[in-house]
Design a protein around this motif. Structure first.
Motif, PDB file in Angstrom:
ATOM      1  N   ALA A  48      19.864  50.352   2.125  1.00  0.00           N
ATOM      2  CA  ALA A  48      19.386  49.875   0.820  1.00  0.00           C
ATOM      3  C   ALA A  48      20.459  49.023   0.150  1.00  0.00           C
ATOM      4  N   TYR A  49      21.690  49.457   0.256  1.00  0.00           N
ATOM      5  CA  TYR A  49      22.789  48.701  -0.335  1.00  0.00           C
ATOM      6  C   TYR A  49      22.923  47.355   0.382  1.00  0.00           C
ATOM      7  N   GLY A  50      22.801  47.381   1.706  1.00  0.00           N
ATOM      8  CA  GLY A  50      22.906  46.145   2.492  1.00  0.00           C
ATOM      9  C   GLY A  50      21.795  45.171   2.153  1.00  0.00           C
ATOM     10  N   ARG A  51      20.602  45.693   1.976  1.00  0.00           N
ATOM     11  CA  ARG A  51      19.476  44.834   1.606  1.00  0.00           C
ATOM     12  C   ARG A  51      19.767  44.175   0.264  1.00  0.00           C
ATOM     13  N   TYR A  52      20.312  44.954  -0.646  1.00  0.00           N
ATOM     14  CA  TYR A  52      20.656  44.418  -1.961  1.00  0.00           C
ATOM     15  C   TYR A  52      21.676  43.282  -1.841  1.00  0.00           C
ATOM     16  N   LEU A  53      22.662  43.472  -0.981  1.00  0.00           N
ATOM     17  CA  LEU A  53      23.705  42.444  -0.845  1.00  0.00           C
ATOM     18  C   LEU A  53      23.137  41.165  -0.217  1.00  0.00           C
ATOM     19  N   VAL A  54      22.260  41.322   0.779  1.00  0.00           N
ATOM     20  CA  VAL A  54      21.697  40.170   1.500  1.00  0.00           C
ATOM     21  C   VAL A  54      20.673  39.419   0.654  1.00  0.00           C
ATOM     22  N   ALA A  55      19.918  40.155  -0.173  1.00  0.00           N
ATOM     23  CA  ALA A  55      18.817  39.517  -0.893  1.00  0.00           C
ATOM     24  C   ALA A  55      18.963  39.551  -2.410  1.00  0.00           C
ATOM     25  N   GLY A  56      20.017  40.213  -2.917  1.00  0.00           N
ATOM     26  CA  GLY A  56      20.141  40.327  -4.358  1.00  0.00           C
ATOM     27  C   GLY A  56      21.460  39.794  -4.881  1.00  0.00           C
ATOM     28  N   ARG A  57      22.568  40.282  -4.295  1.00  0.00           N
ATOM     29  CA  ARG A  57      23.862  39.889  -4.845  1.00  0.00           C
ATOM     30  C   ARG A  57      24.430  38.642  -4.169  1.00  0.00           C
ATOM     31  N   TYR A  58      24.344  38.550  -2.845  1.00  0.00           N
ATOM     32  CA  TYR A  58      25.005  37.421  -2.171  1.00  0.00           C
ATOM     33  C   TYR A  58      24.042  36.398  -1.578  1.00  0.00           C
ATOM     34  N   ASP A  59      22.775  36.724  -1.483  1.00  0.00           N
ATOM     35  CA  ASP A  59      21.817  35.745  -0.966  1.00  0.00           C
ATOM     36  C   ASP A  59      22.204  35.128   0.369  1.00  0.00           C
ATOM     37  N   CYS A  60      22.219  35.953   1.387  1.00  0.00           N
ATOM     38  CA  CYS A  60      22.478  35.409   2.729  1.00  0.00           C
ATOM     39  C   CYS A  60      21.186  34.840   3.313  1.00  0.00           C
ATOM     40  N   TYR A  61      20.041  35.417   2.937  1.00  0.00           N
ATOM     41  CA  TYR A  61      18.803  35.088   3.648  1.00  0.00           C
ATOM     42  C   TYR A  61      18.273  33.669   3.394  1.00  0.00           C
ATOM     43  N   PRO A  62      18.480  33.062   2.197  1.00  0.00           N
ATOM     44  CA  PRO A  62      17.891  31.723   2.055  1.00  0.00           C
ATOM     45  C   PRO A  62      18.426  30.742   3.105  1.00  0.00           C
ATOM     46  N   CYS A  63      19.723  30.740   3.335  1.00  0.00           N
ATOM     47  CA  CYS A  63      20.280  29.855   4.365  1.00  0.00           C
ATOM     48  C   CYS A  63      19.891  30.344   5.754  1.00  0.00           C
ATOM     49  N   HIS A  64      19.857  31.672   5.930  1.00  0.00           N
ATOM     50  CA  HIS A  64      19.713  32.217   7.282  1.00  0.00           C
ATOM     51  C   HIS A  64      18.271  32.465   7.714  1.00  0.00           C
ATOM     52  N   SER A  65      17.273  31.983   6.967  1.00  0.00           N
ATOM     53  CA  SER A  65      15.892  32.094   7.439  1.00  0.00           C
ATOM     54  C   SER A  65      15.452  30.727   7.973  1.00  0.00           C
ATOM     55  N   ALA A  66      14.154  30.563   8.225  1.00  0.00           N
ATOM     56  CA  ALA A  66      13.718  29.378   8.988  1.00  0.00           C
ATOM     57  C   ALA A  66      13.913  28.051   8.252  1.00  0.00           C
ATOM     58  N   ASP A  67      13.578  28.018   6.953  1.00  0.00           N
ATOM     59  CA  ASP A  67      13.519  26.723   6.277  1.00  0.00           C
ATOM     60  C   ASP A  67      13.518  26.950   4.764  1.00  0.00           C
ATOM     61  N   PHE A  68      14.292  26.159   4.023  1.00  0.00           N
ATOM     62  CA  PHE A  68      14.283  26.302   2.557  1.00  0.00           C
ATOM     63  C   PHE A  68      12.889  26.056   1.982  1.00  0.00           C
ATOM     64  N   LYS A  69      12.119  25.215   2.663  1.00  0.00           N
ATOM     65  CA  LYS A  69      10.812  24.842   2.111  1.00  0.00           C
ATOM     66  C   LYS A  69       9.850  26.022   2.089  1.00  0.00           C
ATOM     67  N   THR A  70      10.113  27.032   2.925  1.00  0.00           N
ATOM     68  CA  THR A  70       9.182  28.162   2.975  1.00  0.00           C
ATOM     69  C   THR A  70       9.820  29.454   2.443  1.00  0.00           C
ATOM     70  N   LEU A  71      10.881  29.266   1.652  1.00  0.00           N
ATOM     71  CA  LEU A  71      11.585  30.403   1.062  1.00  0.00           C
ATOM     72  C   LEU A  71      10.679  31.162   0.091  1.00  0.00           C
ATOM     73  N   ASN A  72      10.730  32.483   0.131  1.00  0.00           N
ATOM     74  CA  ASN A  72       9.989  33.283  -0.832  1.00  0.00           C
ATOM     75  C   ASN A  72      11.010  34.117  -1.612  1.00  0.00           C
ATOM     76  N   MET A  73      11.426  33.581  -2.768  1.00  0.00           N
ATOM     77  CA  MET A  73      12.489  34.265  -3.510  1.00  0.00           C
ATOM     78  C   MET A  73      11.971  35.518  -4.208  1.00  0.00           C
ATOM     79  N   GLU A  74      10.673  35.549  -4.477  1.00  0.00           N
ATOM     80  CA  GLU A  74      10.132  36.720  -5.159  1.00  0.00           C
ATOM     81  C   GLU A  74      10.063  37.914  -4.196  1.00  0.00           C
ATOM     82  N   PHE A  75       9.624  37.630  -2.965  1.00  0.00           N
ATOM     83  CA  PHE A  75       9.538  38.682  -1.947  1.00  0.00           C
ATOM     84  C   PHE A  75      10.314  38.213  -0.719  1.00  0.00           C
ATOM     85  N   PRO A  76      11.639  38.395  -0.728  1.00  0.00           N
ATOM     86  CA  PRO A  76      12.493  37.812   0.317  1.00  0.00           C
ATOM     87  C   PRO A  76      12.009  38.058   1.744  1.00  0.00           C
TER      88      PRO A  76
END
Ligand code: HEC
Ligand code: HEC
Length: 321
Positions: free
Chosen positions: A196-224
């Motif tokens: 749970a803490y790791g999920r928070y860091l990846v999707a809440g505090r540090y945002d690793c997933y926007p860069c590390h997913s398929a494409d910025f154009k299909t980013l879902n910031m509300e539901f990572p």
């Protein structure tokens, strides 16, 4: 028959005119505005809060906002894919004229959570939103912006207006939408619950997933996790030399992700910028040397739990990026 073709011709013409009108509407309307709510907030600037904010801002704000004078006076974001247009970050120093000294804490909070400025102007995908950041981390960031840190002292460099492309304008009408303001305060996760803490860091505090997913154009910031290719890499970015670079697959696939990595391999990649094969990681991947070992452990544990994606990313190690 003749009548039929005439009818068809009119239909095609009508469709062409309609498409033309839609394109013209998007071009003129630009990036949508929303009704902005007023958030009442007064954040106390304490050394504890500023310290939290400094740590987060170092990897979440400074990268995009640091300008030519070393302060957060804004710059051209040339690392974004050119299809987004010509995008400039803003002056977020304590200048009353060029910066954000006149913004209230509530206005900053609202922008960071939803993506909307006080006048309702929405900032599309090129400025991240932080809908999952805990209240204490968010207060830290805002306190840091108000602190006596050298990077946020007033700079008079004026913001250069961004020129978003038609694609961004179009996507801002159909895909990128204002994120609803959270109705309840967002609590910090239990740091002993590693996934749970790791999920928070990846999707809440540090945002690793926007860069590390398929494409910025299909980013879902509300539901990572609904972002296509969540943490599976392959997103195309542009590095400082102007070359294309693709983000790495962080899921636990043995062949194409980091399935065979140990926690120590992972720590080295984040703290020292060297991956398991001994390659130096190139920008725009940051050196996350401010992360504690506990944070690294939590992120690593969490990444082991996200659905595995088989995605072989061409890392182009042979090319001189
Ligand atoms: C990926 C790059 C990026 C990151 C990371 C980023 N920003 Fe921004 N920010 C932008 C861009 C681009 C704009 C200007 C958008 C435009 O032209 O409308 C902006 C605009 C702003 C504005 C509006 C200023 C104004 O006068 O309109 C504020 C406030 C702001 N950012 C604060 C932050 C804070 C605080 C952080 C860290 C928590 C942050 N930003 C992280 C790219 C970024
Ligand atoms: C601004 C975009 C961006 C952000 C944010 C980002 N990364 Fe990266 N990351 C990259 C890119 C690009 C690469 C590929 C670098 C290269 O090939 O030299 C990379 C590579 C990596 C690697 C190396 C994997 C390998 O197989 O070599 C790891 C591990 C990693 N990132 C983890 C993270 C974690 C964890 C976070 C959040 C704390 C994060 N990244 C945030 C862009 C980003």
């Amino acid at each position: 028959m003749k009548k039929f073709f005439k009818g068809l011709l009119y239909l095609v013409l009508a469709v062409v005119v309609l498409i033309g009108c839609f394109v013209a509407y998007i071009a003129i309307d630009g990036i949508p505005k929303y009704e902005a709510a007023t958030v009442e907030k007064k954040i106390e600037v304490t050394p504890e809060k500023v310290a939290i904010g400094a740590k987060i801002a170092a990897v979440q704000c400074v990268v995009c906002h640091r300008g030519s004078d070393g302060k957060l006076s804004g710059r051209k974001l040339s690392e974004l894919p050119p299809e987004f247009g010509e995008i400039y970050s803003a002056n977020i120093t304590q200048s009353k004229t060029a910066g954000i000294a006149n913004w209230t804490d509530g206005e900053l909070y609202y922008l960071l959570r939803t993506g909307c400025k006080p006048d309702g102007q929405y900032i599309p995908v090129y400025m991240p939103k932080f809908p999952h950041m805990s209240e204490s981390d968010m207060e830290g960031v805002i306190a840091w912006l108000r602190s006596d840190n050298a990077e946020v002292q007033a700079s008079e460099i004026a913001k250069v207006p961004s020129k978003p492309s038609m694609l961004v304008k179009f996507l801002s009408h159909v895909a990128f939408k204002k994120i609803p303001l959270n109705a309840e305060p967002i609590n910090a996760p239990d740091t002993n619950n590693l996934p749970a803490y790791g999920r928070y860091l990846v999707a809440g505090r540090y945002d690793c997933y926007p860069c590390h997913s398929a494409d910025f154009k299909t980013l879902n910031m509300e539901f990572p996790e609904k972002t296509p290719g969540y943490c599976g890499g392959g997103n195309m970015m542009v590095n400082l030399n102007g070359n294309q670079i693709f983000t790495a697959n962080l899921t636990a696939d043995d062949a194409t992700g980091i399935g065979t990595w140990t926690e120590e391999d992972f720590r080295k990649a984040l703290h020292e910028g060297v991956n398991k094969e001994g390659k130096s990681l190139r920008d725009p991947m940051l050196r996350y040397n401010g992360l504690t070992n506990q944070e690294v452990k939590a992120i690593f544990t969490y990444l082991r739990s996200v659905p595995v994606i088989k995605n072989k990313v061409d890392r182009q190690w042979d090319k001189d990026l």
